[in-house]
Design an enzyme around this catalytic site. Structure first.
Site, PDB file in Angstrom:
ATOM      1  N   LYS A  69      -6.283 -11.143   5.380  1.00  0.00           N
ATOM      2  CA  LYS A  69      -6.074  -9.733   5.016  1.00  0.00           C
ATOM      3  C   LYS A  69      -7.362  -8.945   5.202  1.00  0.00           C
ATOM      4  CE  LYS A  69      -2.372 -11.005   1.840  1.00  0.00           C
ATOM      5  NZ  LYS A  69      -1.964 -11.367   0.461  1.00  0.00           N
TER       6      LYS A  69
ATOM      7  N   GLN B 208      -4.518 -11.461  -5.467  1.00  0.00           N
ATOM      8  CA  GLN B 208      -3.719 -12.521  -4.839  1.00  0.00           C
ATOM      9  C   GLN B 208      -3.032 -13.366  -5.920  1.00  0.00           C
ATOM     10  OE1 GLN B 208      -3.173 -12.827  -1.573  1.00  0.00           O
ATOM     11  NE2 GLN B 208      -1.937 -14.680  -1.738  1.00  0.00           N
TER      12      GLN B 208
ATOM     13  N   ASP C  52       0.683  -3.654  -3.336  1.00  0.00           N
ATOM     14  CA  ASP C  52       1.704  -4.709  -3.325  1.00  0.00           C
ATOM     15  C   ASP C  52       3.071  -4.166  -3.757  1.00  0.00           C
ATOM     16  OD1 ASP C  52       0.811  -7.336  -2.572  1.00  0.00           O
ATOM     17  OD2 ASP C  52      -0.390  -7.454  -4.402  1.00  0.00           O
TER      18      ASP C  52
END
Ligand code: GUN
Length: 297
Positions: free
Chosen positions: A52, A96, A119
């Site tokens: 990412k 994460q 997200d």
């Protein structure tokens, strides 16, 4: 003939279009910033986060990475999120998942500023998406929609079966598929570990979204001829390779090929799309926070 849906190619197109938005922001003196936070020793999570960050660099997003020891006090993670919430150069924050057991993951997700929640996991953003007014669509289901669009798959009126009910993929995926909106309007069934006869459901499906995290659980005998199969699974299984493992999906690719009308490979299907949609949400976040209008792909 089974069409192989090329996620790498679709993701590359999206990144190209996002670069134009990033330039428009740059012209207005804004550079989108994404903070990734990793609190885990899991090698797969480490790999995902570093990919990412690499993506950010490639398209011109400022990447910030914070790494915490997996056994650090939970407060360190909560404090990190607060600092990033207050940092005007950070437009998007991604912690994460999964985080270690001693950390309250719900508290973490709730503490991220909803405007920076790229997200789409904050309850406010989940609620908005369910209500059909998404601020940030979760990256993987959004990426799946983009793949269906690129492959000219009609979801309206189709029988869609989502296998898996995670908060990250299965639930939001099903939600997007039932919405009265483009790439929605599907008659959607969600199957999971307690479903009694999975094959009876998948065999009825025009579109199967496999997101259970079980290696190769869906084979060709469980599909109807011509079905579109989107494989979200990324499973490391032991193999006689240099790394000692290989990646396989939730679908037995070899046996599904031939029956499926179109299928995504693993790797090279959904994975690159998840990453591209994270960049999309980061550009969107920067646009919303700066007030600089940007055309999104
Ligand atoms: N772990 C697995 N997938 C994801 C994701 O899309 N976002 C975050 N934050 N963690 C994950």
């Amino acid at each position: 003939m089974t069409e192989i849906i090329d996620g790498d190619a679709v993701a590359a197109e999206i990144r190209d279009e996002l670069r134009e938005g990033i330039e428009a922001l740059a012209d207005a003196g804004e550079r989108p910033g994404l903070a990734t936070v990793l609190m885990s020793d899991d090698p797969a999570s480490e790999t995902y986060v570093s990919m990412k960050q690499r993506d950010c660099e490639e398209v011109g997003i400022e990447g910030v990475h914070v790494e915490l020891d997996a056994d650090a006090p939970a407060e360190e993670l909560y404090d990190t999120v607060e600092e990033l919430n207050d940092d005007p150069d950070v437009h998007g924050i991604l912690v994460q998942m999964p985080v270690p057991d001693h950390v309250d993951d719900r508290r973490v997700l709730r503490s991220i500023d909803p405007e920076k929640d790229v997200d789409g996991f904050h309850p406010e953003n989940v609620g908005r998406m369910v209500a059909g007014d998404a601020r940030f669509k979760p990256c993987t289901p959004h990426g799946v929609q983009k793949l269906l669009e690129a492959a000219d798959v009609e979801t309206e009126g189709a029988e869609a079966v989502v296998v898996g009910r995670s908060d990250i993929v299965g639930k939001p995926m099903a939600n997007l598929l039932v919405q009265k909106a483009p790439l929605g309007n599907a008659t959607t069934t969600v199957c999971h570990s307690r479903t009694e006869d999975l094959a009876a459901h998948t065999r009825r499906a025009d579109v199967v979204i496999a997101a259970a995290g079980v290696p190769e659980m869906i084979d060709g005998s469980m599909l109807t001829e011509g079905a579109t199969v989107i494989d979200v699974g990324v499973n490391r299984v032991e193999a006689d390779t240099e790394k000692g493992y290989e990646l396989v999906g939730d679908v037995d690719f070899e046996s599904a090929t031939g029956t499926a009308g179109a299928i995504t490979p693993v790797p090279g299907g959904v994975g690159p799309m998840t990453r591209a949609m994270l960049l999309y949400n980061t550009v969107k976040a920067a646009s919303r926070q700066s007030g600089v209008a940007v055309d999104l792909p």
